[in-house]
Write a protein that holds these residues in place. Structure first.
Motif, PDB file in Angstrom:
ATOM      1  N   HIS A  31       0.821  -1.379  -0.089  1.00  8.73           N
ATOM      2  CA  HIS A  31      -0.027   0.231   0.071  1.00  8.73           C
ATOM      3  C   HIS A  31       0.928   1.263  -0.033  1.00  8.73           C
ATOM      4  CE1 HIS A  31      -3.434   2.543   2.153  1.00  8.73           C
ATOM      5  NE2 HIS A  31      -3.467   2.938   0.677  1.00  8.73           N
ATOM      6  N   MET A  32       0.926   1.911  -1.229  1.00  9.38           N
ATOM      7  CA  MET A  32       1.859   2.953  -1.303  1.00  9.38           C
ATOM      8  C   MET A  32       1.094   4.375  -1.093  1.00  9.38           C
ATOM      9  SD  MET A  32       4.513   1.267  -2.485  1.00  9.38           S
ATOM     10  CE  MET A  32       5.883   2.254  -3.123  1.00  9.38           C
ATOM     11  N   LYS A  33       2.001   5.129  -0.409  1.00  8.07           N
ATOM     12  CA  LYS A  33       1.451   6.663  -0.145  1.00  8.07           C
ATOM     13  C   LYS A  33       2.397   7.624  -0.675  1.00  8.07           C
ATOM     14  CE  LYS A  33      -1.234   4.606   3.525  1.00  8.07           C
ATOM     15  NZ  LYS A  33      -1.617   4.761   5.126  1.00  8.07           N
ATOM     16  N   GLY A  34       2.302   8.995  -0.314  1.00  7.39           N
ATOM     17  CA  GLY A  34       3.541   9.765  -0.590  1.00  7.39           C
ATOM     18  C   GLY A  34       2.863  11.319  -0.893  1.00  7.39           C
ATOM     19  N   ASN A  35       3.571  12.172  -1.547  1.00  9.16           N
ATOM     20  CA  ASN A  35       2.982  13.344  -1.870  1.00  9.16           C
ATOM     21  C   ASN A  35       2.469  13.638  -3.261  1.00  9.16           C
ATOM     22  OD1 ASN A  35       5.344  13.649  -3.576  1.00  9.16           O
ATOM     23  ND2 ASN A  35       6.285  15.083  -2.527  1.00  9.16           N
ATOM     24  N   VAL A  36       2.461  12.218  -3.983  1.00  9.31           N
ATOM     25  CA  VAL A  36       1.910  12.166  -5.237  1.00  9.31           C
ATOM     26  C   VAL A  36       0.590  12.039  -5.105  1.00  9.31           C
ATOM     27  CG1 VAL A  36       1.876  11.115  -7.615  1.00  9.31           C
ATOM     28  CG2 VAL A  36       3.858  11.644  -6.539  1.00  9.31           C
ATOM     29  N   PHE A  37       0.137  10.888  -4.147  1.00  9.91           N
ATOM     30  CA  PHE A  37      -1.358  10.304  -4.088  1.00  9.91           C
ATOM     31  C   PHE A  37      -1.128  10.079  -2.437  1.00  9.91           C
ATOM     32  CE2 PHE A  37       1.124   7.261  -6.414  1.00  9.91           C
ATOM     33  CZ  PHE A  37       1.556   6.446  -5.455  1.00  9.91           C
ATOM     34  N   LYS A  93       9.720   1.774   2.218  1.00 12.42           N
ATOM     35  CA  LYS A  93       8.807   2.985   3.159  1.00 12.42           C
ATOM     36  C   LYS A  93       7.417   3.145   2.583  1.00 12.42           C
ATOM     37  CE  LYS A  93      12.761   5.672   4.491  1.00 12.42           C
ATOM     38  NZ  LYS A  93      13.637   7.236   4.356  1.00 12.42           N
ATOM     39  N   ARG A  94       7.115   2.315   1.293  1.00 12.49           N
ATOM     40  CA  ARG A  94       5.795   2.215   0.702  1.00 12.49           C
ATOM     41  C   ARG A  94       5.392   3.873   0.220  1.00 12.49           C
ATOM     42  NH1 ARG A  94       6.998  -2.557   3.168  1.00 12.49           N
ATOM     43  NH2 ARG A  94       5.124  -3.815   3.310  1.00 12.49           N
ATOM     44  N   ARG A  95       6.221   4.485  -0.176  1.00 12.37           N
ATOM     45  CA  ARG A  95       6.345   5.848  -0.542  1.00 12.37           C
ATOM     46  C   ARG A  95       6.441   6.077  -1.953  1.00 12.37           C
ATOM     47  NH1 ARG A  95       5.065   9.709   3.053  1.00 12.37           N
ATOM     48  NH2 ARG A  95       5.767  11.361   1.480  1.00 12.37           N
ATOM     49  N   VAL A  96       5.753   7.128  -2.779  1.00 15.34           N
ATOM     50  CA  VAL A  96       6.161   7.564  -3.755  1.00 15.34           C
ATOM     51  C   VAL A  96       6.023   9.019  -3.895  1.00 15.34           C
ATOM     52  CG1 VAL A  96       5.371   7.750  -6.434  1.00 15.34           C
ATOM     53  CG2 VAL A  96       4.973   5.452  -5.167  1.00 15.34           C
ATOM     54  N   ASP A  97       7.202   9.810  -4.157  1.00 16.22           N
ATOM     55  CA  ASP A  97       6.996  11.406  -3.859  1.00 16.22           C
ATOM     56  C   ASP A  97       7.778  11.776  -5.179  1.00 16.22           C
ATOM     57  OD1 ASP A  97       6.555  11.829  -0.926  1.00 16.22           O
ATOM     58  OD2 ASP A  97       8.011  10.079  -1.019  1.00 16.22           O
ATOM     59  N   VAL A  98       7.257  13.206  -5.619  1.00 19.93           N
ATOM     60  CA  VAL A  98       7.925  13.911  -6.638  1.00 19.93           C
ATOM     61  C   VAL A  98       8.971  14.723  -5.832  1.00 19.93           C
ATOM     62  CG1 VAL A  98       5.882  15.537  -6.366  1.00 19.93           C
ATOM     63  CG2 VAL A  98       7.426  15.481  -8.242  1.00 19.93           C
ATOM     64  N   LEU A  99      10.133  14.954  -6.403  1.00 25.66           N
ATOM     65  CA  LEU A  99      11.193  15.553  -5.773  1.00 25.66           C
ATOM     66  C   LEU A  99      11.327  16.939  -6.165  1.00 25.66           C
ATOM     67  CD1 LEU A  99      13.782  12.787  -6.380  1.00 25.66           C
ATOM     68  CD2 LEU A  99      12.226  13.005  -4.319  1.00 25.66           C
ATOM     69  N   ILE A 100      10.132  17.552  -5.672  1.00 26.82           N
ATOM     70  CA  ILE A 100      10.184  18.872  -5.681  1.00 26.82           C
ATOM     71  C   ILE A 100       9.477  19.609  -4.410  1.00 26.82           C
ATOM     72  CG2 ILE A 100       9.730  19.138  -8.463  1.00 26.82           C
ATOM     73  CD1 ILE A 100       6.765  19.546  -7.656  1.00 26.82           C
ATOM     74  N   SER A 101       9.901  20.978  -4.154  1.00 27.75           N
ATOM     75  CA  SER A 101       9.664  21.541  -2.885  1.00 27.75           C
ATOM     76  C   SER A 101       8.021  21.462  -2.425  1.00 27.75           C
ATOM     77  CB  SER A 101      10.194  22.684  -2.727  1.00 27.75           C
ATOM     78  OG  SER A 101       9.673  23.826  -3.776  1.00 27.75           O
TER      79      SER A 101
END
Length: 646
Positions: A434-440, A575-583
Motif C-alpha cells: 500500500h503506497m502513499k506519498g506526496n503524489v497520492f 517505506k511504501r512511498r512515491v514522492d515527486v522530488l520538488i519542494s
C-alpha cells in the motif's frame, strides 16, 4: 447388509469404513436391500421437498401463499402459470431459487452459462426447489467501452432490485468474467438472502507453436512484437486469438480467475469449484451440485452475513497473495466488504497479505495456465498450504455448512511445479504494497510480477536498496500515450505515468495503465517492463511492475494532476512511498495554478448513467462503490416486506 452406525458422516460408500456385506448372500438379498435403499432415498427426497421448518419463513410465501389476501396472491401467481408452472408447485411451500445468469451473446466469457444453467436447474429441482432463471446486466471485459468497470456498479444495482422485488428465497449467482463476480457478491451482501456463486470456469490452455499462450497476457507481448515489426496486423489478431481457444473466461490468473478464487476463499462457492475449466465434465457436475446446495442453504437459512465475516475476508487476502491475484482484487473485495458491513482497507492488504509467499506458478506471475492449476488441486490445495502454516482462520463457515478447515485440510497438491509448497515458494514476499506519498494518498503495487531483470535494474542499488529515482513522462489518457510514446523522452530509467483514467476522469477507472516501452527501446533489447503509475487500473493479466489505483485521482485535482514531464520521482518500496522530488512550495504553487485554470480537464459524460456514476462514486482506494449504496445493509431483514403492487 448391516447398516452403518455413522451413515450420516459417510458421503461415499467406498469411503465408509463401517460398511459391511454381512447377511447378503445371494441375488435376492441384494434385490431386497436395493428396494430398501430406494425406499429410504424416496423418503429423504420427500422430506427435503416438503421441509418447511427453516429458521425463518420463506420469503416466497409473502407473495404466493398470502392468507390475508388471496386475490393479490393470485395476481402474483397467475402469469407464472403461462409457461408451464402449476399452481400446486407455486403454492407448495417449496423454495423459489433464482438463477442469476450472466451469460449472453454480449458476454462471450460467460456465455457457457446458457448451458450450465440447465444443470443448476436440475440440481435445484432434485433438491425440492423451484428454479426461476433471469438475466443479469451483461459485462464483457474485452469489448465494453469505455470500460466494463462502469457496469460493475450498474449490474450490482439491478441485481439488488431483482433479488429484493421478486419472490426469491435464495439465488445461484452465475459468475465468470472479471466484474460479474464482485457485482454479484456486492448484491448478495446487500440483500442477504442465501446465495452461492458458480463460476463459468476458465478456458482451455492456449498454444502457439507448442508454447503455452495465456488469454489476455499474450496481448501485451503481441503489442510489443507488433510495435517492432515482428508481426503484422493479421499476425497480431492470430496470436491474441490463440490465447482464447474455448468457452470460458481467461485461463490466466487475471481478474476473472482471481475473483472467482476469492469467492471460493470467502466461502461463497463450493470448495474446488473456481478452477474447473469450462469445457470439463466437472464444471457441469459442479453446476448440478450448486443447485442442490442452494436449496439446503435456504432450508438452513445460511446467508452471506453468516459467511462473509471479517475473518473470511482475511482468508481471501491471504489466498490472493498465494495465487498471485490481480491488482483489481483489492478494489472488488473492499467493495464487497463495504456492502456486507465489514471494515476492510488497503492497509489490511499490506499487513495481512504482503509477507505471504506466491505458491501458484500461473501466468502472468508464473508459467502454467488454468488446466494445470486445476489438475494440481486448485484453490483447496493452496488453502491447505496456508492452513498448515496457521495463515488461515480455520473455523470460517462456507456455503456447504462446513468450515474452511473441513473443506481444505489435507488437500495438498501432487504437482509441485504448478502449486508450490509453502516452504518452497516461487517468491517469499509476494503480496501488495500500500503506497502513499506526496503524489497520492493511496495506491497499490503488485510485487509478485516484479521480474529479476526489473529488480536488478531498479531495486538492487546497494546504496539505496529496494528504491529508485527516475524521471517521469506524463500521459493524459491512452490517446495521449498512443500519440506520444514513440516521440516522448523515454529511456531505460523512465517512469510512465497515466492520469485522467480513474473513476471520475475516464469515467469508470479503465484498464489503460498497461503501458509498454517505445519500440526503439524494445528493439535495443530492453529486458524488462518500464514501471507505470496511474490513477486507473491495469489488466489482471498484465505482468508489468505498476503502481495503480492512485487516489485522489487527477480528476479530483489530486497531485497527479500537477506532475510534469521530466519531474523526478522517488519510489521506495520499503517505506511504501512515491514522492515527486520538488519542494512543498512548488507543489502548493502548481496546485493553485491548476485550480485557477479550472482544475484538471477530463471528457464530459456521454450517457445519463456515466453522469450518475460520476456523481455517486467513491475512489478506488475505497472500492469504487456508490457512497449512498452502502447505507443499505441486510435489506431482506431490515425491510422484509416490499409493498404490494396492486
Amino acid at each position: 447388509m448391516a447398516s452403518c452406525p455413522q451413515a450420516e458422516d459417510c458421503t461415499k460408500a467406498e469411503n465408509c469404513q463401517h460398511a459391511s456385506n454381512g447377511g447378503v448372500e445371494d441375488i435376492e438379498d441384494y434385490k431386497t436391500e436395493l428396494s430398501a435403499l430406494k425406499a429410504r432415498t424416496k423418503e429423504l427426497e420427500d422430506k427435503i421437498a416438503n421441509l418447511s421448518t427453516s429458521k425463518t419463513p420463506l420469503r416466497s410465501t409473502k407473495w404466493l401463499n398470502r392468507t390475508d389476501d388471496s386475490a393479490i396472491s393470485s395476481l402474483y401467481i397467475e402469469r407464472y402459470l403461462t409457461y408451464g408452472l402449476t399452481r400446486e408447485e407455486l403454492k407448495s411451500g417449496k423454495p423459489i431459487i433464482g438463477i442469476a445468469n450472466s451469460g449472453s451473446d454480449l458476454a462471450p466469457c460467460n456465455r457457457y452459462h446458457l448451458t450450465l444453467a440447465k444443470r443448476v436447474r436440475e440440481g435445484i429441482r432434485s433438491a425440492g426447489g423451484i428454479a426461476m432463471e433471469f438475466p443479469t446486466h451483461p459485462i464483457q471485459e474485452t469489448s465494453r467501452r469505455p470500460t466494463a468497470t462502469l457496469d460493475r456498479n450498474l449490474s450490482y444495482l439491478t441485481l439488488v432490485e431483482l433479488l429484493y422485488a421478486y419472490p426469491f428465497d435464495g439465488v445461484v449467482l452465475l459468475t465468470g468474467c472479471d466484474k460479474t463476480t464482485p457485482a454479484c457478491l456486492m448484491a448478495a451482501a446487500t440483500i442477504n438472502i442465501p446465495a452461492i456463486c458458480m463460476n463459468v470456469g476458465p478456458m482451455l490452455n492456449g498454444y502457439n507453436n507448442g508454447q503455452l499462450v495465456g488469454a489476455g497476457t499474450i496481448v501485451w507481448k503481441a503489442r510489443e512484437m507488433h510495435a517492432v515489426g515482428e508481426i503484422d496486423d493479421d499476425g497480431l489478431l492470430d496470436l491474441v486469438s490463440k490465447g482464447s481457444p474455448s468457452a470460458g473466461h481467461c485461463n490466466t490468473m487475471g481478474t476473472a480467475s482471481t475473483m472467482n478464487a476469492l469467492s471460493e476463499a470467502l466461502g461463497m462457492a463450493l470448495p474446488g469449484s473456481a478452477a474447473i475449466p469450462a469445457p470439463y465434465k466437472e464444471r457441469a457436475q459442479c453446476a448440478y451440485k450448486t443447485g442442490l446446495q442452494i436449496v439446503e442453504m435456504v432450508l438452513a437459512d445460511r446467508k452471506p452475513s453468516d459467511i462473509m465475516t471479517r475473518e473470511a475476508f482475511e482468508n481471501a487476502i491471504a489466498a490472493n497473495t498465494a495465487i498471485g491475484g490481480s491488482t483489481n482484487a483489492p478494489i472488488h473485495l473492499n467493495a464487497i466488504a463495504k456492502h456486507i458491513g465489514v471494515k476492510l482497507d488497503l492497509d489490511d492488504w499490506d499487513h495481512i497479505g504482503y509477507d505471504l509467499p506466491l505458491l501458484v506458478n500461473m501466468m502472468p506471475a508464473g508459467e502454467v495456465l488454468g488446466e494445470e492449476y486445476f489438475r494440481a488441486g486448485g484453490l483447496p490445495a493452496v488453502m491447505a498450504e496456508l492452513l498448515d502454516q496457521g495463515k488461515l482462520h480455520p473455523d470460517c463457515l462456507t456455503v456447504n455448512g462446513k468450515t474452511m478447515k473441513e473443506n481444505v485440510q489435507g488437500q495438498h497438491s501432487w504437482d509441485r511445479r504448478s502449486i508450490k509448497k509453502y516452504t518452497e515458494p516461487l517468491k517469499k514476499e509476494a503480496g501488495f504494497l500500500h503506497m502513499k506519498g506526496n503524489v497520492f494518498d493511496s495506491a497499490i503495487m503488485k510485487t509478485s510480477v516484479i521480474s529479476p531483470a526489473f529488480r536488478a535494474a531498479f531495486l538492487e542499488n546497494p546504496k539505496d536498496p529496494n528504491a529508485f529515482e527516475a524521471k517521469a513522462i506524463i500521459f493524459d489518457g491512452p490517446e495521449d500515450y498512443n500519440a506520444r510514446i514513440e516521440t516522448a523522452d523515454v529511456d531505460e530509467r523512465t517512469v510512465l505515468v497515466m492520469r485522467g483514467t480513474g473513476p471520475l476522469g475516464y469515467p469508470g477507472a479503465a484498464e489503460v495503465v498497461n503501458m509498454t516501452a517505445p519500440a526503439h527501446l524494445i528493439k535495443k533489447g530492453l529486458k524488462y517492463s518500464l514501471p507505470c503509475i496511474g490513477d486507473g487500473r491495469q489488466s489482471g493479466t498484465s505482468g508489468s511492475p505498476s503502481i495503480l489505483n492512485a487516489s485522489p485521482e487527477a480528476a479530483e485535482n489530486g497531485n497527479l494532476a500537477i506532475l510534469r514531464d521530466g519531474d523526478m520521482l522517488r519510489v521506495d518500496l520499503t517505506k511504501r512511498r512515491v514522492d515527486v522530488l520538488i519542494s512543498e512550495a512548488e507543489i502548493q504553487q502548481r496546485g493553485e495554478e491548476l485550480l485557477a485554470n479550472g482544475g484538471y480537464k477530463y471528457p464530459e459524460s456521454h450517457t445519463p448513467y456515466q453522469d450518475i456514476f460520476r456523481r455517486e462514486v467513491g475512489p478506488l482506494s475505497e472500492g469504487m462503490v456508490f457512497r449512498r449504496a452502502v447505507d443499505f445493509q441486510r435489506v431482506a431483514q431490515t425491510h422484509p416486506n416490499p409493498r404490494d403492487n396492486h
